[in-house]
Design an enzyme around this catalytic site. Structure first.
Site, PDB file in Angstrom:
ATOM      1  N   GLN A   7       0.348  -1.159  -0.216  1.00  0.00           N
ATOM      2  CA  GLN A   7       0.282  -0.266  -0.272  1.00  0.00           C
ATOM      3  C   GLN A   7       0.738   0.799  -0.261  1.00  0.00           C
ATOM      4  O   GLN A   7       0.287   2.525  -1.018  1.00  0.00           O
ATOM      5  CB  GLN A   7      -1.142   0.046   1.109  1.00  0.00           C
ATOM      6  CG  GLN A   7      -2.206  -0.973   1.172  1.00  0.00           C
ATOM      7  CD  GLN A   7      -2.074  -1.497   0.343  1.00  0.00           C
ATOM      8  OE1 GLN A   7      -3.304  -0.849  -0.412  1.00  0.00           O
ATOM      9  NE2 GLN A   7      -2.113  -1.796  -0.537  1.00  0.00           N
ATOM     10  N   HIS A  63       1.720   3.220  -3.531  1.00  0.00           N
ATOM     11  CA  HIS A  63       0.635   4.268  -4.452  1.00  0.00           C
ATOM     12  C   HIS A  63       1.113   5.546  -4.070  1.00  0.00           C
ATOM     13  O   HIS A  63       1.048   5.871  -5.135  1.00  0.00           O
ATOM     14  CB  HIS A  63      -0.861   3.917  -3.626  1.00  0.00           C
ATOM     15  CG  HIS A  63      -1.225   2.696  -3.667  1.00  0.00           C
ATOM     16  ND1 HIS A  63      -1.934   2.593  -5.178  1.00  0.00           N
ATOM     17  CD2 HIS A  63      -1.564   1.327  -3.133  1.00  0.00           C
ATOM     18  CE1 HIS A  63      -3.144   0.908  -5.596  1.00  0.00           C
ATOM     19  NE2 HIS A  63      -2.668   0.622  -3.699  1.00  0.00           N
ATOM     20  N   ASP A  79      -7.039  -7.360  -4.361  1.00  0.00           N
ATOM     21  CA  ASP A  79      -6.832  -6.405  -5.799  1.00  0.00           C
ATOM     22  C   ASP A  79      -7.109  -6.770  -7.365  1.00  0.00           C
ATOM     23  O   ASP A  79      -7.810  -5.970  -7.802  1.00  0.00           O
ATOM     24  CB  ASP A  79      -5.403  -5.443  -5.166  1.00  0.00           C
ATOM     25  CG  ASP A  79      -5.253  -4.169  -4.249  1.00  0.00           C
ATOM     26  OD1 ASP A  79      -6.703  -3.649  -3.853  1.00  0.00           O
ATOM     27  OD2 ASP A  79      -4.265  -3.856  -3.902  1.00  0.00           O
ATOM     28  N   HIS A 106     -53.872  13.911   4.417  1.00  0.00           N
ATOM     29  CA  HIS A 106     -53.811  12.416   4.422  1.00  0.00           C
ATOM     30  C   HIS A 106     -55.031  12.215   5.720  1.00  0.00           C
ATOM     31  O   HIS A 106     -54.740  11.357   4.646  1.00  0.00           O
ATOM     32  CB  HIS A 106     -52.244  13.536   5.837  1.00  0.00           C
ATOM     33  CG  HIS A 106     -50.868  13.350   4.745  1.00  0.00           C
ATOM     34  ND1 HIS A 106     -50.825  14.561   4.064  1.00  0.00           N
ATOM     35  CD2 HIS A 106     -50.196  12.713   4.629  1.00  0.00           C
ATOM     36  CE1 HIS A 106     -49.872  14.854   3.880  1.00  0.00           C
ATOM     37  NE2 HIS A 106     -49.339  13.272   3.739  1.00  0.00           N
ATOM     38  N   GLU A 142      -9.305   0.375   5.378  1.00  0.00           N
ATOM     39  CA  GLU A 142      -9.849   0.066   4.342  1.00  0.00           C
ATOM     40  C   GLU A 142      -8.832  -1.416   4.302  1.00  0.00           C
ATOM     41  O   GLU A 142     -10.268  -2.279   4.083  1.00  0.00           O
ATOM     42  CB  GLU A 142      -8.463   1.432   3.006  1.00  0.00           C
ATOM     43  CG  GLU A 142      -9.139   0.169   1.568  1.00  0.00           C
ATOM     44  CD  GLU A 142      -8.370   1.438   0.877  1.00  0.00           C
ATOM     45  OE1 GLU A 142      -8.650   1.302  -0.923  1.00  0.00           O
ATOM     46  OE2 GLU A 142      -7.332   1.516   0.968  1.00  0.00           O
ATOM     47  N   HIS A 143      -8.347  -1.542   4.092  1.00  0.00           N
ATOM     48  CA  HIS A 143      -7.767  -3.364   4.090  1.00  0.00           C
ATOM     49  C   HIS A 143      -6.748  -3.558   5.696  1.00  0.00           C
ATOM     50  O   HIS A 143      -6.227  -3.043   5.527  1.00  0.00           O
ATOM     51  CB  HIS A 143      -6.126  -3.714   3.282  1.00  0.00           C
ATOM     52  CG  HIS A 143      -6.669  -2.474   1.838  1.00  0.00           C
ATOM     53  ND1 HIS A 143      -6.604  -2.243   0.782  1.00  0.00           N
ATOM     54  CD2 HIS A 143      -7.528  -3.543   0.859  1.00  0.00           C
ATOM     55  CE1 HIS A 143      -6.392  -1.206  -0.246  1.00  0.00           C
ATOM     56  NE2 HIS A 143      -7.421  -2.199  -0.228  1.00  0.00           N
TER      57      HIS A 143
END
Length: 440
Positions: A269, A272, A371, A430, A337-338
């Site tokens: 990661q 990235h 992934d 109503h 996230e992971h």
């Protein structure tokens, strides 16, 4: 760092901090681009594509990729790449078909008085998927965005992908750099139409529609700060999946997984970008030292060593916890996230974990498999949004309509209830609408 350190809490919060806000210049520029595309359509998209990507075209049709081009890209790949794309696509499709069966079908029931209640699930008519281009190409993103849309039953999937021109120092190439794997993935995933446009102007074209690009109902897929800002601004005119932050991995380790495996998972990661976050939580101090030693040994071997080093230094952390239970508590605070559980007993710890985009169980389950080819979607909530949001899935490409059919007998019961509540709210029409159906 260790959870027993006096300054742990402050240091921990500083490492987690990330803001989705973009600078004022980006926001102003994006607002101008969106307004121009909404006003001028194709002409504005062409102008911005020429300006930002160096692609000159007389019409937007020139920037559309034909189905024949997508198929030719697939046919031209080496056999190993063709097979890998097809295998990954098959696994992603199988997973999302199971997801649709479990949570994406219409349902109904009749209660005791014969009233029919239920939910009708229908696919969106048309969606747009944004695929990053330029510095990197992501065929896996094509699969992860297009296949669940296809499984959901979306009739039209419009892909946009920037293909910046290659400069020779004097002039740009005419059509830009098209990645064959991205085009092949579009063919495999069933993309309906594809355009070589990107940036805020591509988001605007999808959101508003132009003379050539059809307006979509929802836009999914990651992009840079301009793309994220544009998606945020067009939300309401169209749906969006999420505003993605930097990529994240959190590893919960009990010391049983080879230290070099965990070091490389942290790299996966960190490579990235400099803002990506890689964190290890472990109650074994000696094991943390071994992971650090492997980081030091392996880092010089990595092609993206500079990016990894900045990511680990700026936002990464190796945290010594009192126990695996405390590690799970901290993980829930982070909502990563992971989330990898690098343990011989992953199913012991998984029930304690409430917030994560995806949970990877056991030492053999590297995040990178998720992934590309495990099957579940790799578009995941970041920046602690896993506390309230979910991975991209079939359900993101569907909408739900409530179904109500009240029987005559049911109207006698429901009418009385509705009448009392409507009068209590001061909404007499109503109340009378319900009372008119009562047997007197």
């Amino acid at each position: 760092m260790a959870t027993t350190d006096a300054g742990f809490e402050a240091g921990f919060k500083a490492r987690l901090h990330w803001s989705a806000d973009t600078d004022a210049q980006v926001e102003q520029r994006v607002a101008e681009i969106l307004a121009e595309v909404e006003r001028r359509g194709d002409a504005a998209v062409l102008a911005y594509t020429a300006r930002f990507d160096g692609l000159q075209a007389a019409s937007l049709q020139e920037l559309e990729l034909t189905q024949a081009e997508l198929e030719a890209a697939f046919d031209g790949l080496p056999a190993a790449q063709r097979q890998a794309l097809q295998q990954a696509a098959a696994r992603v499709r199988t997973y999302h078909e199971a997801q649709k069966k479990a949570a994406g079908e219409s349902w109904s029931y009749r209660d005791a008085d014969g009233t029919l209640l239920g939910q009708k699930v229908t696919p969106l008519d048309r969606v747009g998927i944004y695929v990053p281009g330029g510095k990197a190409a992501y065929p896996s993103s094509v699969l992860m965005n297009a296949i669940p849309a296809h499984v959901a039953g979306v009739a039209e999937i419009i892909m946009v992908v920037p293909t910046p021109a290659r400069w020779d120092g004097v002039t740009p190439s005419a059509r830009g750099e098209k990645n064959p794997l991205v085009l092949a993935a579009a063919h495999v995933a069933g993309v309906t139409r594809a355009f070589t446009i990107g940036g805020a102007q591509a988001v605007a074209a999808l959101a508003y529609g132009t003379q050539t690009v059809p307006r979509v109902d929802k836009i999914t897929g990651p992009g840079n700060a301009y793309v994220a800002s544009a998606k945020r601004r067009v939300f309401g005119r169209v749906g969006i999946d999420m505003i993605a932050g930097p990529s994240e991995i959190l590893v919960l380790a009990d010391g049983s997984t080879p230290a070099d495996w965990v070091a490389m998972d942290l790299f996966s990661q960190a490579e990235h970008d400099e803002l990506a976050q890689s964190i290890l939580l472990c109650p074994d101090a000696a094991y943390i030292d071994r992971v650090q030693a492997e980081i030091d040994r392996l880092l010089p071997q990595m092609p993206r060593a500079g990016i990894i080093a900045k990511s680990l230094t700026g936002r990464g952390a190796l945290i010594h916890t009192r126990s695996m239970e405390e590690a799970c508590e901290i993980s829930n605070r982070i909502a990563p996230e992971h989330l990898e559980i690098a343990s011989t007993e992953p199913h012991r710890w998984e029930p304690l974990l409430r917030h994560a985009g995806a949970i990877f169980l056991g030492g053999y389950t590297s995040e990178s498999l998720g992934d590309y080819c495990a099957g579940p979607n790799h578009v995941l909530p970041t920046s602690s949004t896993a506390r309230f949001s979910s991975p991209l899935g079939v359900y993101d490409f569907q909408k739900r309509s409530s179904i109500i059919e009240v029987s005559e007998q049911g109207a006698q019961v429901l009418g009385e209830i509705a009448s009392v509540l409507a009068h209590g709210e001061g909404l007499q029409a109503h109340a009378r609408a319900a009372e008119m159906r009562l047997r007197r």
